[in-house]
Motif scaffolding. Structure first.
Motif, mmCIF file in Angstrom:
data_model
loop_
_atom_site.group_PDB
_atom_site.id
_atom_site.type_symbol
_atom_site.label_atom_id
_atom_site.label_comp_id
_atom_site.label_asym_id
_atom_site.label_seq_id
_atom_site.Cartn_x
_atom_site.Cartn_y
_atom_site.Cartn_z
ATOM 1 N N LEU A 185 2.806 31.880 54.163
ATOM 2 C CA LEU A 185 1.869 32.311 53.135
ATOM 3 C C LEU A 185 1.698 33.823 53.134
ATOM 4 O O LEU A 185 1.431 34.430 52.096
ATOM 5 N N GLU A 186 1.844 34.460 54.311
ATOM 6 C CA GLU A 186 1.613 35.895 54.432
ATOM 7 C C GLU A 186 2.840 36.732 54.104
ATOM 8 O O GLU A 186 2.751 37.955 54.076
ATOM 9 N N LEU A 187 4.001 36.122 53.880
ATOM 10 C CA LEU A 187 5.239 36.872 53.651
ATOM 11 C C LEU A 187 5.476 37.069 52.157
ATOM 12 O O LEU A 187 4.962 36.317 51.327
ATOM 13 N N PRO A 188 6.270 38.090 51.769
ATOM 14 C CA PRO A 188 6.527 38.362 50.350
ATOM 15 C C PRO A 188 7.198 37.181 49.658
ATOM 16 O O PRO A 188 8.069 36.513 50.217
ATOM 17 N N LYS A 189 6.776 36.943 48.447
ATOM 18 C CA LYS A 189 7.322 35.837 47.650
ATOM 19 C C LYS A 189 8.087 36.339 46.424
ATOM 20 O O LYS A 189 8.854 35.589 45.830
ATOM 21 N N ALA A 190 7.857 37.582 46.045
ATOM 22 C CA ALA A 190 8.557 38.181 44.904
ATOM 23 C C ALA A 190 8.733 39.671 45.171
ATOM 24 O O ALA A 190 7.859 40.311 45.783
ATOM 25 N N VAL A 191 9.850 40.217 44.726
ATOM 26 C CA VAL A 191 10.165 41.635 44.911
ATOM 27 C C VAL A 191 10.544 42.228 43.560
ATOM 28 O O VAL A 191 11.321 41.636 42.796
ATOM 29 N N ILE A 192 9.974 43.398 43.272
ATOM 30 C CA ILE A 192 10.313 44.150 42.062
ATOM 31 C C ILE A 192 10.870 45.496 42.504
ATOM 32 O O ILE A 192 10.199 46.243 43.220
ATOM 33 N N LEU A 193 12.089 45.807 42.089
ATOM 34 C CA LEU A 193 12.736 47.062 42.449
ATOM 35 C C LEU A 193 12.766 47.989 41.241
ATOM 36 O O LEU A 193 13.127 47.575 40.129
ATOM 37 N N ALA A 194 12.392 49.248 41.454
ATOM 38 C CA ALA A 194 12.419 50.275 40.413
ATOM 39 C C ALA A 194 13.159 51.493 40.951
ATOM 40 O O ALA A 194 13.059 51.796 42.146
#
Length: 573
Positions: A185-194
């Motif tokens: 639950l505490e780990l990233p679930k989605a990543v957005i790269l710019a």
């Protein structure tokens, strides 16, 4: 507030569906209710295979009516796509392509079944009606389809991927809590790269605003959703202290995220969605290619088979050949959506830009130092003629050029500032905030700000240095006229592109794109000879020879001579 009221307020009124799914009762016959005929009692039961393929006339009529209804529904959806200039590249291969949204209230109905807080939150932040790209992208991502979206600058691509990402994360957090998987639950679930720090900060600000409004609208699942930014050492230090935990949506630049990934300070094995904003910039050779590939390989490694990480690409200028090369899955598995034109590329992206920005080319002579002086004089003439309306963006090619042009224009323009990657992060943030608030009226910048930045109210774009490619030209002029509805024009929104004799090899590629978009381009520009691709690449990477660079070269030679003299004197001694 119920769905019907919302539809009336937001212009999405549709037919009532109260009778859908109700069972229709037939008339009861007293004589036949409890009695059976003799033929019925003595009838010989038929085997299943004997009646399996037979249908009554009523069943045939019902199936025909259902097929006619589905065909009519499909025709309405296609008509809406054509009206909004939405093209789905592989629509014929997709049997379950979702319909485009008529309004955000449609998200509350099947098959999405979102809480009414979602359209309420969007309305509260002035997103009353979905843009064309949002109408098709949001349903596709909500139904777990991988999306490749090409849409003009300023068309609302940020909300197109943020809304479904937030919904997916909220539902996933709820599922993990029910299954008591607290570590995951505490780990990233989605990543957005710019590609730039400024664009990543802008996306994070919009995401925080949307999440905050969802909480205000009493969306219980939005409570506790955390959006974190990772673009500086200070952000990385915060992740180190928390071991990369407590993050749901991670917004980062490729270089910073790759560095933290190599150090082991962040884990991406349970990431289910990766969004690449300005995807074509991400995969340019010599930019972020290796870092992005490493990040994509690290995402979703802990997920079960068949539930791999989904990758979504967004840009205004995306090559069609890039999609199968970048993604490890087949191109057919992605929904490829193009808005505003019939194909990928710069021409597609600039067509709607021309509707809101007046484009003009200005000749400044032979180039070099004399050409730079002529460019400054041209800007002064435009100011004298009141053709430059603030706020304005002035694009140059290098950091040295930004400083020099800023110094030259500060004499004529009050509230002028420079912005480039050589400045500190705090300085860059302060300049961007001053430009948004109106303290700075003219911002001289490199191509650092030409992608994705949403500066509402920019009336003028000046290409002081000629853009190195048609793609760069599209992104630069796309900063002006944002917020104007499609089909509307603004007399104040203008883009001036200055060119010299030295820019002739690059001129035709940009002129063709501008002419295809409807801009008034001289005929002789289109008749120029085409430049070889190899030569174009060399020209794109050429250094700009200016007074500043020549003075630096002279100083370097003088220092070298002094060093030689000093070494000679020391040897004699």
């Amino acid at each position: 507030m119920d769905n019907a009221v919302l539809r009336a307020l937001m212009g999405g009124v549709q037919g009532s569906s109260q009778n859908v799914g109700k069972r229709i009762k037939g008339p009861n016959s007293e004589a036949g209710a409890g009695a059976k005929s003799k033929d019925a009692r003595t009838a010989v039961p038929q085997p299943e295979f004997a009646t399996k393929g037979t249908r009554t006339a009523r069943e045939k009529a019902g199936s025909k009516g259902a097929s006619d209804e589905s065909l009519a529904h499909r025709e309405r959806s296609n008509a809406l796509r054509n009206q909004l200039k939405i093209k789905v590249e592989n629509a014929s291969r997709l049997t379950d392509l979702p319909d485009p949204l008529e309004s955000f209230v449609d998200l509350c109905d099947a098959p999405y079944n979102l809480n009414v807080a979602v359209p309420n939150a969007l309305a509260a932040i002035h997103a009353l009606q979905p843009t064309p790209v949002q109408r098709q992208v949001i349903p596709c991502m909500l139904l777990d389809k991988q999306v490749v979206a090409v849409a003009p600058t300023g068309s609302g691509k940020t909300f197109a991927f943020l809304v479904p990402l937030v919904v997916h994360v909220m539902r996933l957090r709820h599922t993990l809590k029910e299954k008591s998987k607290l570590k995951r639950l505490e780990l990233p679930k989605a990543v957005i790269l710019a590609p730039t720090i400024e664009l990543a900060q802008q996306i994070c600000r919009v995401c925080d605003l949307f999440l905050e409004q969802l909480v205000i609208e009493r969306e219980a699942l939005a409570r506790g959703v955390k959006c974190r930014l990772l673009v500086t050492r200070a952000h990385a230090a915060g992740l180190h202290s928390n071991e990369g935990k407590g993050v749901d949506i991670l917004i980062a630049t490729p270089l910073r995220l790759s560095s933290e990934l190599v150090k082991g300070f962040i884990r991406l094995e349970y990431v289910q969605h990766v969004v690449l904003d300005e995807a074509d910039k991400m995969f340019e050779v010599g930019q972020f290619y290796e870092q992005v590939q490493g990040i994509l390989q690290a995402c979703g490694t802990g997920l079960k088979r068949g539930k791999g990480c989904q990758k979504h690409l967004f840009s205004a200028t995306l090559s069609q050949t890039l999609v199968p090369n970048v993604l490890d899955t087949k191109a057919e598995s992605h929904v490829k959506i193009v808005v505003g034109a019939a194909s990928y590329g710069g021409t597609a992206a600039v067509q709607e830009v021309a509707e809101r920005v007046e484009q003009e080319f200005v000749f400044v002579g032979n180039g070099g130092i004399a050409g730079d002086r002529a460019k400054v004089l041209a800007v002064r003439n435009l100011l004298r003629e009141n053709r430059i309306m603030a706020p304005a963006l002035v694009f140059v090619q290098t950091q040295d050029r930004a400083q020099w042009v800023h110094k030259a224009l500060s004499e004529d323009i009050s509230g002028c500032a420079a912005m480039h990657a050589g400045l500190s992060h705090s300085h860059r943030q302060r300049v961007v905030d001053d430009f948004r608030s109106g303290v700075v009226w003219a911002l001289v910048t490199t191509d650092l700000l030409c992608r994705g930045m949403d500066f509402r109210g920019v009336n003028t774009v000046i290409n002081f240095d000629f853009p190195t490619s048609a793609v760069t030209y599209v992104h630069r002029i796309g900063r002006a006229g944002r917020g104007i509805a499609a089909g509307e024009t603004s007399e104040q929104s203008r883009a001036f592109t200055m060119f010299s004799q030295e820019d002739q090899p690059l001129l035709k590629a940009v002129a063709v794109v501008a002419a295809a978009s409807g801009a008034n381009v001289p005929a002789w520009m289109l008749e120029l000879a085409s430049t070889d691709r190899r030569q174009l690449r060399k020209l794109e990477r050429r250094p700009v020879v200016t007074k500043v660079s020549r003075e630096r070269a002279k100083l370097a030679k003088r220092a070298e001579r002094k060093g030689r003299l000093a070494r000679g004197i020391s040897k004699k001694r």
